[in-house]
Design a protein around this motif. Structure first.
Motif, PDB file in Angstrom:
ATOM      1  N   ALA A 147      17.652   5.764  12.544  1.00 52.66           N
ATOM      2  CA  ALA A 147      18.740   5.571  13.340  1.00 52.66           C
ATOM      3  C   ALA A 147      18.206   6.244  14.685  1.00 52.66           C
ATOM      4  N   GLY A 148      17.505   7.516  14.679  1.00 54.92           N
ATOM      5  CA  GLY A 148      17.191   8.030  15.692  1.00 54.92           C
ATOM      6  C   GLY A 148      16.190   7.189  16.498  1.00 54.92           C
ATOM      7  N   GLY A 149      15.393   6.433  15.756  1.00 52.67           N
ATOM      8  CA  GLY A 149      14.519   5.698  16.480  1.00 52.67           C
ATOM      9  C   GLY A 149      14.991   4.364  17.416  1.00 52.67           C
ATOM     10  N   TYR A 150      16.127   3.888  16.782  1.00 52.88           N
ATOM     11  CA  TYR A 150      16.959   2.822  17.402  1.00 52.88           C
ATOM     12  C   TYR A 150      17.681   3.362  18.803  1.00 52.88           C
ATOM     13  N   ILE A 151      18.282   4.600  18.541  1.00 53.18           N
ATOM     14  CA  ILE A 151      18.706   5.471  19.576  1.00 53.18           C
ATOM     15  C   ILE A 151      17.702   5.498  20.616  1.00 53.18           C
ATOM     16  N   ALA A 152      16.647   6.065  20.507  1.00 55.15           N
ATOM     17  CA  ALA A 152      15.821   6.452  21.506  1.00 55.15           C
ATOM     18  C   ALA A 152      15.477   5.117  22.364  1.00 55.15           C
ATOM     19  N   ALA A 172      18.380  -4.525  21.377  1.00 52.12           N
ATOM     20  CA  ALA A 172      18.382  -5.294  20.330  1.00 52.12           C
ATOM     21  C   ALA A 172      17.078  -5.999  20.144  1.00 52.12           C
ATOM     22  N   SER A 173      16.552  -6.448  21.457  1.00 49.05           N
ATOM     23  CA  SER A 173      15.404  -7.231  21.249  1.00 49.05           C
ATOM     24  C   SER A 173      14.083  -6.323  20.873  1.00 49.05           C
ATOM     25  N   VAL A 174      13.913  -5.329  21.411  1.00 46.20           N
ATOM     26  CA  VAL A 174      12.703  -4.451  20.964  1.00 46.20           C
ATOM     27  C   VAL A 174      12.962  -3.873  19.663  1.00 46.20           C
ATOM     28  N   GLY A 175      14.161  -3.680  19.256  1.00 42.19           N
ATOM     29  CA  GLY A 175      14.451  -3.104  17.885  1.00 42.19           C
ATOM     30  C   GLY A 175      13.958  -4.316  16.844  1.00 42.19           C
ATOM     31  N   LEU A 177      11.907  -6.621  17.369  1.00 39.37           N
ATOM     32  CA  LEU A 177      10.383  -6.882  17.295  1.00 39.37           C
ATOM     33  C   LEU A 177       9.820  -5.753  16.250  1.00 39.37           C
ATOM     34  N   ILE A 178      10.051  -4.476  16.329  1.00 42.79           N
ATOM     35  CA  ILE A 178       9.588  -3.430  15.567  1.00 42.79           C
ATOM     36  C   ILE A 178       9.974  -3.523  14.133  1.00 42.79           C
ATOM     37  N   THR A 179      11.171  -4.132  13.982  1.00 41.37           N
ATOM     38  CA  THR A 179      11.634  -4.435  12.548  1.00 41.37           C
ATOM     39  C   THR A 179      10.879  -5.682  12.017  1.00 41.37           C
ATOM     40  N   ASP A 200      -2.061  -6.557   8.966  1.00 44.22           N
ATOM     41  CA  ASP A 200      -1.744  -5.110   8.597  1.00 44.22           C
ATOM     42  C   ASP A 200      -1.435  -4.214   9.507  1.00 44.22           C
ATOM     43  N   MET A 201      -2.086  -4.195  10.710  1.00 40.35           N
ATOM     44  CA  MET A 201      -1.837  -3.433  11.842  1.00 40.35           C
ATOM     45  C   MET A 201      -0.542  -3.590  12.358  1.00 40.35           C
ATOM     46  N   LEU A 202      -0.020  -4.912  12.434  1.00 45.64           N
ATOM     47  CA  LEU A 202       1.415  -4.966  13.256  1.00 45.64           C
ATOM     48  C   LEU A 202       2.263  -4.354  12.004  1.00 45.64           C
ATOM     49  N   ALA A 203       2.096  -4.685  10.529  1.00 48.97           N
ATOM     50  CA  ALA A 203       3.001  -4.151   9.719  1.00 48.97           C
ATOM     51  C   ALA A 203       3.029  -2.282   9.759  1.00 48.97           C
ATOM     52  N   ALA A 204       2.050  -1.944  10.092  1.00 53.13           N
ATOM     53  CA  ALA A 204       2.112  -0.465  10.225  1.00 53.13           C
ATOM     54  C   ALA A 204       2.722   0.102  11.424  1.00 53.13           C
ATOM     55  N   LEU A 205       2.953  -0.945  12.224  1.00 53.14           N
ATOM     56  CA  LEU A 205       3.853  -0.547  13.577  1.00 53.14           C
ATOM     57  C   LEU A 205       5.312  -0.743  13.377  1.00 53.14           C
ATOM     58  N   SER A 206       5.521  -1.460  12.088  1.00 53.38           N
ATOM     59  CA  SER A 206       6.823  -1.777  11.846  1.00 53.38           C
ATOM     60  C   SER A 206       7.637  -0.791  11.444  1.00 53.38           C
ATOM     61  N   LEU A 207       9.078  -0.656  11.821  1.00 60.73           N
ATOM     62  CA  LEU A 207       9.910   0.398  11.237  1.00 60.73           C
ATOM     63  C   LEU A 207      10.245  -0.004   9.647  1.00 60.73           C
TER      64      LEU A 207
END
Length: 872
Positions: A147-152, A172-175, A177-179, A200-207
């Motif tokens: 939740a802190g990540g989404y709020i930031a 919402a768009s950026v959130g 993408l990383i979700t 795998d690299m993109l999955a590592a960046l995923s929330l």
């Protein structure tokens, strides 16, 4: 520092008042609570799982937060710009970071309040059963970080745009993408374009991926670093854009954009670096520590000589379309790296991705790996090839995701085998159907599992000797043995002293066989006597431990009832001090079992491993074979008033069961086979009359423990009970490797909704009571009708009065039957109403009541503020 903290506190309290002294926060929280509750109960069907597991609840957190939290954070800076107060705010003599942090913490507090308002669902699970509270706490903690990540992100977008609607859309768009980067469908598409490494690299960046690990009850350092990085980077971007408003000149546009791009690049690089570097740093808070290397693994790795090379062969590109395989591949690779790190260099791990139609793929197939059972496309290899220093090679052909609970055991067992390549030999004597196919290959689940780790040799029906090189003897339902064969078993036990023996008063697997080739009863006379053990007469029953079966209750209705003939012995009815049973967490299922009694012999010790409750009873074998209803079993049984022993360990030294003359051997009729048998007899070692060393024998009063129908899920072949773990633990222990026993027992504990089960049991007992009343009335009426018919026959028949009496009695009986059947239906309806009422109460408490209370509090605050403002 003091000025910074003062400014941060002032901004925090200002923003908090803006949220909670207006209806804003209350509406947001109520909507979020309603969405989470509705998704959990209506889509996740939490109640229908009958498990006190909050996975359906946490599954929806990222997606609800994705919509809810941008709505909370979009106003942080855009509202200031719209209202014209941002210039005044920026004149505050405090660092910009204090302003940014104060606003962020206020919005994060709203998220914390939302999560706190969901705790009734956690409390409800504890009322219904015994959930894994530590694992749930980890999921809550990481949900707060998420939740802190989404709020930031939302705060940064609000500062960049200056417009609430634009800020919401950008957040919402950026959130998203990383979700969504962690979704399997995204990974599959990227793997097709950039290869598995890019996915795998993109999955590592995923929330999403980092939060999914927390849902299992594992607190990973890299996930904490990831969420801290998301919060830190986007707060830094937020600070840069706010600071730009305090400055002037051309840099006002170029400087924030440049810093934002640089920050995102550093974020991606840092996350990808720490994702692999910190992969082994984790805190496993699950109740069974399923994701932590066990003491058995550590003990095995400490004693191996090494070096041992393990190659994980995984066709990652071909597996891109199979999310379960890809997720399991990450789990396997992490575990193998953990094993290598724990071994101190004695185990070396490599990862191989063989391209289709390559020499590497051919080598994998030649090593014994089998492709995954997938439809079409390129073959997917997912196994382990192990080699030791003298080039012995052993493989795990396929690492199935549904066997995750056995993963650590299989890897460590492979390492132990490579350290000592000669597997122990188990000689098997069995007449139980379904254990081996006609060619002698293992067919049942337990026998296949044994064949993974041991050299199994099935003794033929007419054996005249047992393999001298066998380390252990496994006897399952030994029907039809002649005296000479029993003598050979006796001699094996005296020499080797290691055996598992399962005998049965009524083997259901034989009874159910359409063409039974063996008797349904088995025992080992003489051998059991020499151990000071005897099997009781009849079949052991236990109504309190009965397994649920479908029963016809009349009227075309079938209900689930506990069948006392089929006993599911839970962990509480297993010996918690013996290494074979101490780590088992699931029931061990028995069908038409007997029980053991002991006549203690000098030099022998007896340890009950599995036992019934004190409510046990014994039923005649004839009754058990008649496929009786549970109520008939209860009525036809004799209570023993004590726990009955279903499995027993006998330890020590014993004497032969053949103190007198030796039985004559029975040779095959075929002269060639008879000559071969004579040669075997000549090679037999001399007779012994007492144990050559301390022996260990495990006895089971049931052969159906080995039958797949009692513990294997027919839909996916996974075990539903710990039957296999019990047997395989016993084999490992008797063979001498106690370190591996604990690994076999590391299975997730089933956590049923105990309250629902108790309600079901209460309804079942009421149903029994009504059924008994019906049967008593039936017997009474039949006796009365028979009496009236006898009177009519004595009078020569045709007596109208007697006919009328019979009709009256039958009519009364029919009316009584209708009444009692109505009561039976009412019992079922009452149970269903109770269950529906319980579900309705849960939904009320967890779906509707929290948002309603939040809205009431918000309305109260709003009215009070309005009243205060109206006063002169």
């Amino acid at each position: 520092m003091t000025r910074l903290l003062d400014a941060l506190t002032a901004i925090y309290l200002r923003e908090l008042r803006a949220y909670f002294l207006t209806p804003l926060a209350y509406v947001f929280i109520a909507v979020c609570l309603l969405a989470l509750g509705a998704f959990t109960f209506e889509i996740g069907r939490l109640f229908d799982t009958n498990r006190v597991d909050l996975s359906p609840f946490f599954f929806f957190h990222p997606w609800v937060f994705l919509v809810f939290l941008p709505a909370v954070s979009m106003r942080l800076w855009a509202e200031e710009a719209r209202g014209g107060t941002i210039e005044l705010l920026l004149t505050v003599p405090a660092p910009t970071i204090a302003l940014v942090a104060g606003k962020f913490l206020a919005a994060w507090t709203v998220a914390f309040a939302t999560l706190a308002a969901t705790t009734p669902i956690w409390i409800s699970m504890n009322v219904l059963g015994a959930p894994d509270n530590a694992a749930i706490a980890v999921a809550y903690l990481m949900s707060l970080f998420m939740a802190g990540g989404y709020i930031a992100i939302g705060a940064a977008m609000s500062a960049m745009s200056g417009n609430q609607v634009v800020a919401f859309v950008l957040s919402a768009s950026v959130g998203f993408l990383i979700t969504a980067a962690g979704l399997p469908v995204v990974g599959s598409g990227l793997a097709a374009v950039f290869g598995p490494g890019g996915a795998d690299m993109l999955a590592a960046l995923s929330l999403l991926g980092h939060f999914e690990t927390a849902q299992r009850g594992v607190l990973e350092l890299r996930s904490i670093v990831y969420f801290a990085a998301v919060i830190g980077v986007f707060l830094a971007i937020n600070t840069v854009w706010v600071e730009a408003r305090r400055s002037s000149g051309a840099s006002r546009l170029t400087h924030p954009l440049a810093v934002t791009g640089l920050a995102l690049i550093l974020f991606c690089g840092g996350v990808l670096t720490t994702h692999r570097a910190l992969s082994g740093a984790r805190l496993d808070l699950t109740s069974s520590r399923l994701f932590t290397l066990s003491q058995g693994t550590r003990a095995t790795l400490a004693r191996i000589s090494g070096p041992i090379d393990l190659a994980l062969v995984f066709s990652r590109a071909a597996a891109a379309d199979y999310p379960a395989l890809r997720a399991h591949g990450e789990r396997v690779s992490e575990l193998m790296r953990g094993v290598a790190a724990q071994s101190g260099g004695k185990v070396r791990v490599t990862l191989q991705d063989p391209p289709p139609y390559s020499e590497a793929e051919d080598r994998a197939a030649a090593a014994g790996l089998t492709p995954a059972p997938v439809e079409g496309g390129d073959p997917v290899y997912f196994g382990v090839i192990g080699r030791n220093s003298v080039d012995d090679e052993i493989a795990i052909p396929f690492l199935a995701p549904e066997r995750d609970a056995m993963l650590e055991y299989e890897l460590v067992r492979l390492i132990a085998q490579l350290d000592d390549p000669s597997p122990p030999k188990v000689a098997v004597i069995t007449a139980l159907p379904g254990q081996f196919d006609p060619s002698g290959r293992p067919q049942s689940f337990i026998m296949r599992e044994l064949a993974r780790a041991f050299d199994i040799e099935l003794a033929p029906d007419d054996f005249v000797s047992l393999p001298e090189d066998a380390d252990l003897l496994l006897i399952v339902h030994p029907w039809g043995l002649n005296p000479w064969q029993t003598y050979q078993i006796d001699q094996f036990l005296l020499r080797k002293g290691r055996a598992i023996i399962a005998v049965d008063p009524a083997a259901r697997a034989v009874i159910a066989d359409p063409r039974p080739t063996a008797s349904f009863q088995s025992t080992l006379p003489g051998v059991l006597d020499s151990l000071g053990v005897s099997m009781t007469t009849g079949v052991t029953v236990d109504a309190s431990l009965g397994l649920p079966v479908e029963t016809d209750v009349g009227g075309g209705r079938r209900v689930l009832e506990a069948q006392p003939l089929f006993i599911g012995a839970p962990a509480a009815n297993l010996d918690r001090t013996d290494v074979i049973t101490s780590e088992l967490t699931r029931p061990v299922n028995f069908g038409l079992a007997g029980s053991f009694e002991t006549v203690p012999r000098e030099g022998l010790a007896y340890t009950p491993l599995v036992f019934t409750s004190a409510a046990a009873a014994r039923a005649p074998v004839e009754l058990a074979l008649s496929n009786p209803r549970p109520a008939d079993v209860v009525r036809g049984s004799t209570a023993t008033m004590k726990p009955e022993v279903l499995a027993l360990r006998v330890s020590g030294r014993w004497r032969t069961a053949f103190p007198g003359a030796i039985p004559d051997p029975v040779l095959p009729e075929d002269p060639i086979f008879a000559r071969m048998a004579s040669q075997e007899l000549q090679a037999l070692p001399p007779r012994v009359t007492e144990s050559q060393g301390a022996g260990e024998v495990v006895l089971l009063a049931d052969a159906d423990v080995f039958d797949d129908g009692f513990f294997v899920n027919p839909s996916d072949g996974s075990p539903l009970a710990d039957n296999a773990a019990l047997i395989l633990n016993a084999v490992d222990n008797l063979w001498g490797d106690d370190a591996l026993v604990s690994l076999r027992s590391r299975t997730p504990a089933l956590r049923p909704m105990a309250l629902v089960d108790r309600m079901r049991e209460t309804a079942r007992r009421r149903l029994y009571s009504e059924q008994e009343a019906l049967e008593v009335e039936l017997q009474s009426t039949e006796a009365r009708v028979a009496e009236l018919n006898a009177q009519r026959a004595a009078l020569g028949g045709g007596a109208e009065a007697e006919d009328e009496a019979v009709r009256t009695e039958l009519k009364r009986f029919q009316e009584e039957v209708v009444s009692i059947r109505g009561r039976l239906r009412e019992v079922e309806r009452s149970f269903r109403r109770d269950i529906d009422a319980l579900e309705a109460r849960l939904e009320l408490v967890n779906v509707w009541l929290p948002p309603a209370l939040v809205l009431i509090i918000g309305l109260f605050v709003y009215i009070r503020r309005q009243s205060a403002g109206a006063r002169p």
